[in-house]
Design a protein around this motif. Structure first.
Motif, PDB file in Angstrom:
ATOM      1  N   LEU A  55     -76.390  97.567  77.427  1.00 28.91           N
ATOM      2  CA  LEU A  55     -75.322  96.774  78.025  1.00 28.91           C
ATOM      3  C   LEU A  55     -75.901  95.685  78.917  1.00 28.91           C
ATOM      4  CD1 LEU A  55     -72.737  99.504  79.112  1.00 28.91           C
ATOM      5  CD2 LEU A  55     -72.868  98.253  76.947  1.00 28.91           C
ATOM      6  N   ILE A  71     -76.544 102.987  80.849  1.00 29.61           N
ATOM      7  CA  ILE A  71     -76.016 101.670  80.439  1.00 29.61           C
ATOM      8  C   ILE A  71     -76.958 100.978  79.462  1.00 29.61           C
ATOM      9  CG2 ILE A  71     -74.667 101.349  82.541  1.00 29.61           C
ATOM     10  CD1 ILE A  71     -76.964  99.487  83.512  1.00 29.61           C
ATOM     11  N   VAL A 105     -67.662  95.212  75.671  1.00 25.37           N
ATOM     12  CA  VAL A 105     -67.493  96.575  75.172  1.00 25.37           C
ATOM     13  C   VAL A 105     -66.222  97.213  75.718  1.00 25.37           C
ATOM     14  CG1 VAL A 105     -69.957  96.934  74.809  1.00 25.37           C
ATOM     15  CG2 VAL A 105     -68.948  97.472  77.043  1.00 25.37           C
ATOM     16  N   ASP A 154     -72.222  93.981  75.000  1.00 27.08           N
ATOM     17  CA  ASP A 154     -73.287  94.550  74.182  1.00 27.08           C
ATOM     18  C   ASP A 154     -74.421  93.535  74.114  1.00 27.08           C
ATOM     19  OD1 ASP A 154     -74.884  95.088  71.773  1.00 27.08           O
ATOM     20  OD2 ASP A 154     -73.362  96.587  71.297  1.00 27.08           O
ATOM     21  N   PHE A 184     -71.966 105.018  80.293  1.00 29.66           N
ATOM     22  CA  PHE A 184     -70.882 104.360  79.568  1.00 29.66           C
ATOM     23  C   PHE A 184     -70.131 105.330  78.656  1.00 29.66           C
ATOM     24  CE2 PHE A 184     -69.381 101.664  75.957  1.00 29.66           C
ATOM     25  CZ  PHE A 184     -68.385 101.017  76.662  1.00 29.66           C
ATOM     26  N   VAL A 242     -68.917  92.899  80.806  1.00 29.86           N
ATOM     27  CA  VAL A 242     -69.759  94.009  80.349  1.00 29.86           C
ATOM     28  C   VAL A 242     -69.875  93.891  78.837  1.00 29.86           C
ATOM     29  CG1 VAL A 242     -70.123  96.493  80.375  1.00 29.86           C
ATOM     30  CG2 VAL A 242     -68.803  95.405  82.224  1.00 29.86           C
TER      31      VAL A 242
END
Length: 575
Positions: free
Chosen positions: A211, A208, A174, A167, A140, A165
């Motif tokens: 996420l 990731i 995000v 948090d 990311f 996508v």
């Protein structure tokens, strides 16, 4: 119900065999005065041009072909020209994408971290894209760099959307969840961008961390309502998930190259059938298929679902009437067509400049000879089979990590999807394998990881090759020399992997014995739903997988004794 017709295009690029790929989905044309509107009065003509799964294919490679078209297709120089020609005379046009624009890219783009591709897309006029799973290949943080740029790179001129996508800690996206295209005269179109919910299962977990990837339908419905509250009723979803055209009639009125109606299967069908009726069009990707289909929304109204193949070989054109009073797309006017990017048009100068800037640098880096091969070493026709190049890569990773100081590996496994190109004898100078060619085979910059697994965990990993709730398809792990087992397709479920057939150098694999196993970091994180590898202990990270492969070819592929393709049969298949 949608009906089909062939669409005549005044664009000189779409001629001859290329017209075979122009599949137009249309319903009774509608406008207040019986003629299409051109921005006058209450209705205006809206045009959407779309691509997906570009994967950094900016160069006009000879390997890019399309069924029924004479000669190679694609290439950024020609795609840009086709798009520009399609926009001619269109006041209300925007160019969009449905993810995987970067990642798994050819050497020319990948060796520069896909910056050439982003520059190409900027110049091409792409205005918005969803993220796809490959946008997360390098993690990311790197995706953010691609979007925002740095001191040496300007970044993307267009927003990358990722509504689903979020948090994990806050539940907030995000990335921007949507983008509104605001044309003159108060015409507004909202674009919601998402990747597939399963992205977390098919990218490296380390990139990731923190996420979460949410359900596509719930996310689209949420932001469609939010757009509606903002007075944006014309809504398009850009979704990096897709379907597969099928021969049988599934009631989805897809168009095939020969002009006959075909059906559709795959994850996108359920998604499109349940997504809010507020959404007018769904532009998809991920499956690398080409289709223009009608999938009824929950209100029973037909809704267009499209995909433009992959690698810039095809683009989609969607035309519709926008009603200024309702601020919405008139669903009954939506038409769509897919057009092959032929090379019988003038090359776009801006794209040529980009290629001329990066080409010599890439050629210098990629032309270095790594070693020699005696013959083509290829992938399989599918990812559901053993193939020579996969065996070779597994052998290379085992060799690279077998030493006591390097990991003490006894077995290596390679995921089939990580092998992105064939290693061909005549690709350049016959028999020479260059760094560029080797890089193209393994472009993901994964590390080799050696870890402890019990025999029972190895068996579990092999059983996870079969379809499951987490993955609909069969993926056959490529195995290193010395490891063998039997796959009995006459049995049911996971019993197909014959437990007492697992052997290492002729000795049975023991369930409670610990073995040192090497995989790439993608598999070590449980990628592709191989959760058993994520249970490994005592992890030792080595060098990049492409470097391990390069070293192996250099060691065992000399000019006097070039590498040959490994023989198949490490997996005995009973059918």
């Amino acid at each position: 119900m949608f009906t089909f017709r062939r669409k005549r295009r005044a664009v000189a690029a779409v001629v001859g065999a290329a017209a075979l790929a122009a599949a137009t989905l249309a319903v009774g044309a509608w406008s207040a005065d019986g003629r299409p509107g051109h921005g006058h009065g209450r209705q205006v003509d809206l045009q959407l041009l779309a691509i997906n799964d570009f994967h950094g294919n900016i160069e006009a490679a000879s390997s890019l072909t399309y069924p029924g078209v004479d000669g190679p297709v694609g290439g950024a120089e020609y795609l840009a020209t086709h798009l520009e020609q399609a926009r001619e005379g269109e006041r209300y046009s925007t160019t969009v994408a449905a993810g995987d624009l970067i990642g798994a890219s050819p050497f020319l783009s990948a060796v520069f971290d896909d910056e050439p591709t982003i520059e190409s897309l900027n110049e091409m006029g792409v205005e918005v894209s969803s993220v796809g799973n490959h946008e997360f290949d390098a993690g990311f943080d790197e995706l953010n760099r691609i979007i925002e740029g740095d001191e040496d790179f300007e970044g993307a001129d267009f927003p990358y959307l990722g509504a689903n996508v979020v948090d994990e800690a806050t539940g907030e996206p995000v990335l921007d969840p949507y983008w509104i295209k605001r044309f003159k005269g108060g015409v507004k179109v909202g674009f919601i961008g998402m990747t597939l919910e399963g992205t977390g299962d098919i990218v490296s977990q380390s990139g990731i961390e923190g996420l979460e990837f949410l359900d596509e339908v719930e996310t689209a419905d949420q932001y469609a309502r939010e757009l509606e509250r903002k007075g944006v009723n014309a809504i398009v979803v850009l979704l990096h998930e897709g379907g597969v055209p099928v021969a049988e009639d599934t009631g989805h009125d897809c168009e095939s190259l020969d002009g006959t109606g075909t059906g559709m299967s795959g994850p996108i069908v359920d998604i499109a059938e349940t997504m809010s009726p507020l959404v007018d069009v769904v532009i998809t990707g991920h499956t690398h298929n080409e289709y223009v289909c009608s999938v009824p929304d929950p209100a029973g109204n037909p809704r267009m679902v499209t995909s433009a193949s992959s690698y810039g070989k095809v683009f989609t054109q969607i035309d519709a009437t926008y009603d200024k009073r309702t601020k919405d797309i008139v669903r009954s006017t939506v038409t769509g067509s897919n057009t092959v990017v032929t090379r019988d048009v003038e090359a776009d100068g801006d794209q040529t400049d980009i290629l001329e800037e990066y080409g010599p640098l890439a050629e210098e880096a990629g032309s270095r000879v790594v070693g020699h091969i005696a013959e083509d070493i290829t992938r399989g026709a599918t990812r559901a089979e053993e193939f020579p190049l996969g065996s070779l890569i597994a052998d290379a990773q085992l060799w690279n990590t077998a030493g006591a100081d390097e990991g003490g590996a006894e077995i290596a496994f390679m995921n089939p999807g990580g092998v992105r190109a064939d290693l061909l004898y005549d690709q350049g100078t016959p028999g020479e394998a260059t760094y560029g060619e080797v890089f193209t085979v393994q472009p993901f910059a994964n590390y080799v990881v050696t870890l402890d697994l019990t025999g029972a965990q190895i068996l579990a990993a092999l059983q996870q090759q079969l379809p499951s709730e987490d993955r609909e398809t069969t993926l056959v792990l490529q195995v290193s020399e010395g490891f063998t087992y039997t796959w009995d397709e006459t049995r049911e479920g996971t019993d197909q992997i014959v437990a007492d057939s697992l052997e290492l150098n002729g000795e049975p694999i023991v369930a409670d014995q610990v073995y040192r196993v090497t995989v790439n970091s993608f598999l070590a994180d449980g990628g592709d739903s191989f959760a058993a590898f994520a249970e490994g202990r005592n992890l030792l990270y080595g060098e990049l997988d492409v470097d391990a492969f390069e070293d192996y070819i250099a060691e065992f592929g000399t000019a006097d004794a070039p590498l040959e393709a490994p023989e198949l049969g490490r997996i005995t298949v009973v059918s």
